[in-house]
Write a protein that holds these residues in place. Sequence first.
Motif, PDB file in Angstrom:
ATOM      1  N   LEU A   2     -59.154 -19.964 -19.151  1.00 26.04           N
ATOM      2  CA  LEU A   2     -59.129 -17.888 -19.303  1.00 26.04           C
ATOM      3  C   LEU A   2     -59.933 -18.469 -17.401  1.00 26.04           C
ATOM      4  CD1 LEU A   2     -60.034 -16.668 -22.695  1.00 26.04           C
ATOM      5  CD2 LEU A   2     -57.745 -16.671 -21.526  1.00 26.04           C
ATOM      6  N   ALA A   3     -60.495 -18.924 -17.596  1.00 25.12           N
ATOM      7  CA  ALA A   3     -60.866 -18.537 -15.931  1.00 25.12           C
ATOM      8  C   ALA A   3     -60.538 -19.032 -14.785  1.00 25.12           C
ATOM      9  CB  ALA A   3     -62.209 -19.277 -15.271  1.00 25.12           C
ATOM     10  N   THR A   4     -59.534 -20.130 -15.053  1.00 24.24           N
ATOM     11  CA  THR A   4     -58.852 -20.846 -14.213  1.00 24.24           C
ATOM     12  C   THR A   4     -57.210 -19.762 -13.882  1.00 24.24           C
ATOM     13  OG1 THR A   4     -59.194 -22.436 -14.585  1.00 24.24           O
ATOM     14  CG2 THR A   4     -57.034 -22.884 -13.911  1.00 24.24           C
ATOM     15  N   ALA A   5     -57.046 -19.878 -15.037  1.00 26.57           N
ATOM     16  CA  ALA A   5     -55.660 -18.014 -14.821  1.00 26.57           C
ATOM     17  C   ALA A   5     -56.191 -17.118 -13.718  1.00 26.57           C
ATOM     18  CB  ALA A   5     -55.531 -17.630 -16.155  1.00 26.57           C
ATOM     19  N   ALA A   6     -57.818 -16.680 -14.180  1.00 25.81           N
ATOM     20  CA  ALA A   6     -57.847 -15.587 -13.762  1.00 25.81           C
ATOM     21  C   ALA A   6     -57.997 -15.864 -12.148  1.00 25.81           C
ATOM     22  CB  ALA A   6     -59.361 -14.626 -14.586  1.00 25.81           C
ATOM     23  N   LEU A   7     -58.637 -16.781 -11.963  1.00 22.88           N
ATOM     24  CA  LEU A   7     -58.744 -17.458 -10.416  1.00 22.88           C
ATOM     25  C   LEU A   7     -57.137 -17.489  -9.736  1.00 22.88           C
ATOM     26  CD1 LEU A   7     -61.552 -19.886 -10.278  1.00 22.88           C
ATOM     27  CD2 LEU A   7     -61.064 -17.120  -9.728  1.00 22.88           C
ATOM     28  N   LEU A   8     -55.813 -17.223 -10.231  1.00 20.11           N
ATOM     29  CA  LEU A   8     -55.410 -17.823 -10.148  1.00 20.11           C
ATOM     30  C   LEU A   8     -54.249 -16.695  -9.689  1.00 20.11           C
ATOM     31  CD1 LEU A   8     -53.334 -20.631 -11.944  1.00 20.11           C
ATOM     32  CD2 LEU A   8     -53.470 -20.804  -9.810  1.00 20.11           C
ATOM     33  N   TRP A   9     -54.191 -15.988 -10.359  1.00 20.65           N
ATOM     34  CA  TRP A   9     -53.398 -14.203 -10.755  1.00 20.65           C
ATOM     35  C   TRP A   9     -54.703 -13.500  -9.620  1.00 20.65           C
ATOM     36  CZ3 TRP A   9     -49.522 -12.604 -12.802  1.00 20.65           C
ATOM     37  CH2 TRP A   9     -49.592 -12.905 -14.296  1.00 20.65           C
ATOM     38  N   VAL A  10     -56.122 -13.814  -9.455  1.00 21.28           N
ATOM     39  CA  VAL A  10     -56.853 -13.303  -7.845  1.00 21.28           C
ATOM     40  C   VAL A  10     -55.853 -14.348  -6.846  1.00 21.28           C
ATOM     41  CG1 VAL A  10     -59.200 -13.505  -6.750  1.00 21.28           C
ATOM     42  CG2 VAL A  10     -58.124 -13.040  -8.720  1.00 21.28           C
ATOM     43  N   ALA A  11     -55.088 -14.924  -6.397  1.00 24.36           N
ATOM     44  CA  ALA A  11     -54.325 -15.780  -6.023  1.00 24.36           C
ATOM     45  C   ALA A  11     -53.465 -15.631  -5.496  1.00 24.36           C
ATOM     46  CB  ALA A  11     -54.526 -17.219  -6.331  1.00 24.36           C
ATOM     47  N   ALA A  12     -52.687 -14.835  -6.817  1.00 26.13           N
ATOM     48  CA  ALA A  12     -51.152 -13.915  -6.610  1.00 26.13           C
ATOM     49  C   ALA A  12     -51.601 -13.119  -5.827  1.00 26.13           C
ATOM     50  CB  ALA A  12     -50.809 -14.093  -7.557  1.00 26.13           C
ATOM     51  N   GLU A  13     -52.457 -12.213  -5.902  1.00 24.88           N
ATOM     52  CA  GLU A  13     -52.624 -10.419  -5.378  1.00 24.88           C
ATOM     53  C   GLU A  13     -53.532 -10.998  -4.433  1.00 24.88           C
ATOM     54  OE1 GLU A  13     -51.959  -7.736  -6.573  1.00 24.88           O
ATOM     55  OE2 GLU A  13     -51.811  -7.826  -8.450  1.00 24.88           O
ATOM     56  N   GLY A  14     -53.614 -12.062  -3.118  1.00 23.16           N
ATOM     57  CA  GLY A  14     -54.161 -12.681  -2.383  1.00 23.16           C
ATOM     58  C   GLY A  14     -52.684 -12.548  -1.410  1.00 23.16           C
ATOM     59  N   VAL A  15     -51.835 -13.798  -2.353  1.00 21.87           N
ATOM     60  CA  VAL A  15     -50.847 -14.350  -1.223  1.00 21.87           C
ATOM     61  C   VAL A  15     -50.115 -12.426  -1.694  1.00 21.87           C
ATOM     62  CG1 VAL A  15     -48.176 -15.021  -1.747  1.00 21.87           C
ATOM     63  CG2 VAL A  15     -50.699 -16.117  -2.557  1.00 21.87           C
ATOM     64  N   LEU A  16     -49.962 -11.974  -2.394  1.00 23.02           N
ATOM     65  CA  LEU A  16     -49.192 -10.876  -1.667  1.00 23.02           C
ATOM     66  C   LEU A  16     -49.303  -9.442  -1.019  1.00 23.02           C
ATOM     67  CD1 LEU A  16     -48.638  -9.044  -6.007  1.00 23.02           C
ATOM     68  CD2 LEU A  16     -46.908  -9.977  -4.329  1.00 23.02           C
ATOM     69  N   PHE A  17     -50.925  -9.871  -0.578  1.00 25.46           N
ATOM     70  CA  PHE A  17     -51.755  -8.993  -0.018  1.00 25.46           C
ATOM     71  C   PHE A  17     -51.633  -9.314   1.384  1.00 25.46           C
ATOM     72  CE2 PHE A  17     -55.310  -7.894   3.193  1.00 25.46           C
ATOM     73  CZ  PHE A  17     -55.373  -6.162   3.122  1.00 25.46           C
ATOM     74  N   VAL A  18     -51.669 -10.715   1.731  1.00 23.37           N
ATOM     75  CA  VAL A  18     -51.267 -11.077   3.043  1.00 23.37           C
ATOM     76  C   VAL A  18     -49.603 -11.542   3.111  1.00 23.37           C
ATOM     77  CG1 VAL A  18     -51.163 -13.816   4.504  1.00 23.37           C
ATOM     78  CG2 VAL A  18     -53.931 -12.665   3.378  1.00 23.37           C
ATOM     79  N   GLY A  19     -48.975 -11.997   2.443  1.00 22.74           N
ATOM     80  CA  GLY A  19     -47.821 -11.768   2.897  1.00 22.74           C
ATOM     81  C   GLY A  19     -47.160 -10.175   3.121  1.00 22.74           C
ATOM     82  N   GLY A  20     -47.511  -8.951   2.359  1.00 23.33           N
ATOM     83  CA  GLY A  20     -47.829  -7.501   2.999  1.00 23.33           C
ATOM     84  C   GLY A  20     -48.017  -7.024   4.048  1.00 23.33           C
ATOM     85  N   SER A  21     -48.546  -7.561   4.681  1.00 24.96           N
ATOM     86  CA  SER A  21     -49.644  -7.574   5.594  1.00 24.96           C
ATOM     87  C   SER A  21     -49.308  -8.303   6.840  1.00 24.96           C
ATOM     88  CB  SER A  21     -51.039  -8.395   6.009  1.00 24.96           C
ATOM     89  OG  SER A  21     -52.168  -7.433   4.745  1.00 24.96           O
TER      90      SER A  21
END
Length: 118
Positions: free
Chosen positions: A95-114
Amino acid sequence: MQAMPGGADKWRISPAIPTIANCALAALWAFSALGGWGETAFCGEGGRHDPSCAGGFTTAVLASLVAAVPAALIAVMAWTLPAVRRNTVRLEAALATAALLWVAAEGVLFVGGSLAQS
C-alpha cells in the motif's frame, strides 16, 4: 481507523488509512488526468482553451500512466492476494508503494502540465 499497539513498543497503523489514501490519490489522478481538471488548470486561461497546450497535457497524461497503472494494480493486488493481505508487513509495503506511485503519477501530470503551458 486508528493506530494500534503492535507489541514490543511498536504502534501499527490500521491498513484502512493507507487504503483510503490510495483511493483518494487515485481519484485525484483520475479527475486530473481523465476528468479535465488538469487540462483546465494548465491550458484553459480565462475561458480560452489552448489546443497545443492540451496536446502537451495529453502527452503528460500518457506518461503518468507509467506510474498510475502499476499503482492501481499493486493496490488492488494487495487486497486480493491472500499472501499479501494476511501478512501485515507485505500489505503495508504494497500500500505504501502504491501511494508513492500515485504521488509520482501526480508529479508527472504537474511537471508535464507546466511544460505544456510554456
